[in-house]
Scaffold this motif. Structure first.
Motif, PDB file in Angstrom:
ATOM      1  N   VAL A   1       0.815  -1.219   0.000  1.00 46.20           N
ATOM      2  CA  VAL A   1       0.000   0.000   0.000  1.00 46.20           C
ATOM      3  C   VAL A   1       0.844   1.262   0.000  1.00 46.20           C
ATOM      4  O   VAL A   1       0.353   2.346  -0.330  1.00 46.20           O
ATOM      5  CB  VAL A   1      -0.989   0.036   1.187  1.00 46.20           C
ATOM      6  CG1 VAL A   1      -2.039  -1.059   1.048  1.00 46.20           C
ATOM      7  CG2 VAL A   1      -0.271  -0.075   2.515  1.00 46.20           C
ATOM      8  N   ASP A   2       2.113   1.180   0.406  1.00 47.41           N
ATOM      9  CA  ASP A   2       2.961   2.368   0.372  1.00 47.41           C
ATOM     10  C   ASP A   2       4.386   1.943   0.074  1.00 47.41           C
ATOM     11  O   ASP A   2       4.779   0.791   0.313  1.00 47.41           O
ATOM     12  CB  ASP A   2       2.885   3.158   1.689  1.00 47.41           C
ATOM     13  CG  ASP A   2       3.294   4.616   1.529  1.00 47.41           C
ATOM     14  OD1 ASP A   2       3.330   5.348   2.534  1.00 47.41           O
ATOM     15  OD2 ASP A   2       3.589   5.035   0.384  1.00 47.41           O
ATOM     16  N   PHE A   3       5.163   2.899  -0.437  1.00 48.14           N
ATOM     17  CA  PHE A   3       6.521   2.633  -0.911  1.00 48.14           C
ATOM     18  C   PHE A   3       7.384   3.845  -0.603  1.00 48.14           C
ATOM     19  O   PHE A   3       6.923   4.992  -0.680  1.00 48.14           O
ATOM     20  CB  PHE A   3       6.487   2.408  -2.429  1.00 48.14           C
ATOM     21  CG  PHE A   3       7.852   2.263  -3.061  1.00 48.14           C
ATOM     22  CD1 PHE A   3       8.646   3.363  -3.328  1.00 48.14           C
ATOM     23  CD2 PHE A   3       8.333   1.010  -3.386  1.00 48.14           C
ATOM     24  CE1 PHE A   3       9.917   3.229  -3.888  1.00 48.14           C
ATOM     25  CE2 PHE A   3       9.594   0.859  -3.959  1.00 48.14           C
ATOM     26  CZ  PHE A   3      10.377   1.965  -4.209  1.00 48.14           C
TER      27      PHE A   3
ATOM     28  N   LYS B   1       1.135   9.891  -7.831  1.00 42.98           N
ATOM     29  CA  LYS B   1       1.711   9.569  -6.527  1.00 42.98           C
ATOM     30  C   LYS B   1       1.157   8.257  -5.995  1.00 42.98           C
ATOM     31  O   LYS B   1       1.889   7.430  -5.439  1.00 42.98           O
ATOM     32  CB  LYS B   1       1.411  10.692  -5.535  1.00 42.98           C
ATOM     33  CG  LYS B   1       2.085  12.015  -5.858  1.00 42.98           C
ATOM     34  CD  LYS B   1       1.880  13.010  -4.727  1.00 42.98           C
ATOM     35  CE  LYS B   1       1.945  14.460  -5.143  1.00 42.98           C
ATOM     36  NZ  LYS B   1       3.028  14.819  -6.026  1.00 42.98           N
ATOM     37  N   ASP B   2      -0.133   8.047  -6.147  1.00 42.59           N
ATOM     38  CA  ASP B   2      -0.727   6.789  -5.686  1.00 42.59           C
ATOM     39  C   ASP B   2      -0.143   5.607  -6.446  1.00 42.59           C
ATOM     40  O   ASP B   2       0.135   4.551  -5.878  1.00 42.59           O
ATOM     41  CB  ASP B   2      -2.250   6.812  -5.874  1.00 42.59           C
ATOM     42  CG  ASP B   2      -2.954   7.645  -4.823  1.00 42.59           C
ATOM     43  OD1 ASP B   2      -4.135   7.994  -5.026  1.00 42.59           O
ATOM     44  OD2 ASP B   2      -2.317   7.937  -3.788  1.00 42.59           O
TER      45      ASP B   2
ATOM     46  N   ASN C   1       3.227   4.699  -5.164  1.00 37.01           N
ATOM     47  CA  ASN C   1       3.224   4.006  -3.883  1.00 37.01           C
ATOM     48  C   ASN C   1       2.961   2.520  -4.023  1.00 37.01           C
ATOM     49  O   ASN C   1       3.251   1.745  -3.108  1.00 37.01           O
ATOM     50  CB  ASN C   1       2.181   4.626  -2.947  1.00 37.01           C
ATOM     51  CG  ASN C   1       2.666   5.930  -2.350  1.00 37.01           C
ATOM     52  OD1 ASN C   1       3.864   6.177  -2.288  1.00 37.01           O
ATOM     53  ND2 ASN C   1       1.739   6.763  -1.927  1.00 37.01           N
ATOM     54  N   GLN C   2       2.404   2.109  -5.140  1.00 33.99           N
ATOM     55  CA  GLN C   2       2.159   0.689  -5.343  1.00 33.99           C
ATOM     56  C   GLN C   2       3.026   0.111  -6.448  1.00 33.99           C
ATOM     57  O   GLN C   2       2.764  -0.980  -6.950  1.00 33.99           O
ATOM     58  CB  GLN C   2       0.666   0.465  -5.633  1.00 33.99           C
ATOM     59  CG  GLN C   2      -0.165   0.809  -4.409  1.00 33.99           C
ATOM     60  CD  GLN C   2      -1.637   0.544  -4.577  1.00 33.99           C
ATOM     61  OE1 GLN C   2      -2.070   0.041  -5.607  1.00 33.99           O
ATOM     62  NE2 GLN C   2      -2.409   0.893  -3.571  1.00 33.99           N
ATOM     63  N   ALA C   3       4.079   0.837  -6.802  1.00 32.14           N
ATOM     64  CA  ALA C   3       4.975   0.367  -7.851  1.00 32.14           C
ATOM     65  C   ALA C   3       6.138  -0.408  -7.245  1.00 32.14           C
ATOM     66  O   ALA C   3       6.386  -0.354  -6.039  1.00 32.14           O
ATOM     67  CB  ALA C   3       5.495   1.565  -8.645  1.00 32.14           C
TER      68      ALA C   3
END
Lengths: 256, 213
Positions: A75-77, A94-95, A98-100
């Motif tokens: 869910v976050d990076f 941005k979202d 965060n999941q990349a």
């Protein structure tokens, strides 16, 4: 107590030959031979746990280890500080960031990062009443550290907007096992940058904001937009460490 | 160019999807604790109290924090160090090759690293028999940045285009965060063939939070 001692010794001898059982309930400091109790703090008799199970109350099923089962989805990076938030142009990007995962990030984010880097420069062109060409991104000092200085500081410098955003799009923090931790240090500075080093880790005290601003806006000598001569101050945010750190693990101070 | 009302460097006050949740990564550090040390420290800061509306103060038992380490420069994690809380303790696992790489994770229960009571204001540190230090709890947030001025810097106008102030004001002065800290001997991480752009051998690392499905 000699009489009782003799009595138990006799019982022990006889017990092997007969089915006599000896009671121990009349002498507290004699070790019980056969009868277990459900409150003696010992797993004995037909108990299956300490003072439970068998003839005693059932043992509760108690898991000795916590339950860590299940699958977990990202869910976050985070890799380097500031990259997603400065160079991702909108909330959707941005979202997505965060999941990349890093192996996909170059292709996914480099073009947008480069566009955003130029857009930040163009915004100042407009605000300053200049043309976009006056305020384009200029290759930064990282190239001089990599390759040595050129005559004018940035001609043929390989750290173009494309190269810089390619490096930044794959968003990982490098930490060197066998070199001092330095986020970025320009060494002797312009023009030689002797001793310049970086990208070997990040400590809590590193001024990552100023480093990032210098690489994004500092141009060939790191001081392009330094607030002088009518230009905006973009290479520093003017603040230093305010938190209390610690010399010992975990290296951060008590909460305030 | 429109500036989003709230976006801040180092992932503090993060992107809309994870902003203000218990899984929000505020910051991440990786460093050697002293020059020449044979250890590496990883600090993961989750959550922040810099704004009152943000989740802060409790580690979420549904959130698995995972430090990813690439040692062969293919940008895929070769090792993970994981942390997940249960009943007032933080449990650590790894460094170990993960059962699956990428966006999905499972707890590496066969590779326990140790566990530590979650601290209050005073730090409780656990040091294991193989020289690993563990901590989890609230800490001062060391991040410093003039956030309010930055929001104006990225949206310049003919009236206001002077950039940052000198001196500026640290928006995060007095802010706290929930820190997960682990210091490991480099022997537990092993050799690396990855290098940075200056040719120095490095571990390439990133941190993720992962929510139980």
């Amino acid at each position: 107590m000699k009489l009782n001692t003799s009595k138990y010794w006799l019982c022990a001898l006889v017990f092997t030959a007969t089915l006599l059982s000896c009671s121990n309930d009349d002498d507290n400091d004699m070790e019980p031979i056969a009868m277990a109790t459900c409150d003696d703090g010992i797993m004995n008799g037909d108990e299956t746990g300490v003072d439970c199970g068998g003839s005693c109350e059932p043992c509760e099923i108690m898991s000795m280890d916590p339950d860590f089962s299940g699958t977990y989805a990202q869910v976050d990076f985070m890799g380097r500080p500031g990259i997603n938030t400065v160079l991702s142009a909108n909330g959707d990007i941005k979202d997505m960031h965060n999941q990349a995962i890093p192996s996909e990030m170059g292709a996914m984010f480099q073009p947008g990062f480069e566009t955003q880097l130029e857009a930040l420069h163009d915004a100042y062109a407009i605000a300053l009443g200049l043309t976009a060409a006056d305020v384009d991104y200029q290759p930064n000092i990282l190239g001089d550290i990599l390759n040595g200085p050129d005559d004018d500081g940035f001609t043929n410098n390989p750290v173009s907007a494309e190269v810089l955003t390619t490096v930044l799009a794959t968003d990982v923090i490098e930490v060197a096992p066998n070199a001092p931790t330095t986020y970025f240090n320009p060494g002797a500075g312009a023009p030689t940058y002797d001793g310049g080093i970086g990208l070997t880790g990040r400590t809590p005290q590193d001024d990552i904001i100023d480093v990032s601003l210098i690489l994004l806006f500092g141009g060939g000598d790191g001081a392009r937009f330094n607030g002088e001569g009518g230009l905006p101050l973009l290479v520093s945010d003017g603040v230093s460490l305010t938190a209390i750190l610690s010399d010992s693990f975990p290296y951060l101070g008590n909460p305030e | 160019m429109a500036a989003t009302a709230i976006f801040v460097a180092a992932d503090h006050i993060d992107a809309p999807g994870s902003m203000g949740t218990s899984a929000d990564i505020a910051d991440y550090f990786a460093f050697e604790p002293t020059t020449g040390s044979d250890n590496t420290v990883f600090l993961v800061d989750l959550q922040s109290d810099v704004l009152p509306e943000l989740a802060y103060g409790t580690f979420d038992e549904d959130v698995l924090t995972e430090i990813n380490i690439d040692t062969d420069d293919d940008l895929v994690e070769d090792l993970v160090i994981q942390a997940i809380p249960r009943d007032g303790r933080m449990y650590f696992f790894g460094p170990v090759a993960p059962s699956a790489t990428g966006r999905g994770s499972e707890v590496a229960i066969n590779s326990p690293l140790g566990d530590v009571a979650i601290s209050g204001s005073t730090a409780i540190v656990e040091t294991t028999s193989n020289g690993v230090s563990l901590f989890a709890g609230p800490r001062q947030d060391p991040f410093y940045f003039d956030f309010f001025r930055f929001n104006e810097v990225v949206a310049p106008s003919p009236e206001d285009n002077s950039g940052f102030n000198n001196p500026g004001m640290d928006t995060f002065d007095g802010a706290n965060t929930m820190t997960i800290a682990v210091e490991v001997p480099n022997t537990l991480l092993g050799q690396t063939t990855a290098t940075n752009v200056l040719g120095v051998p490095v571990y390439k690392t990133w941190v993720t939070t992962n929510r139980k499905q």
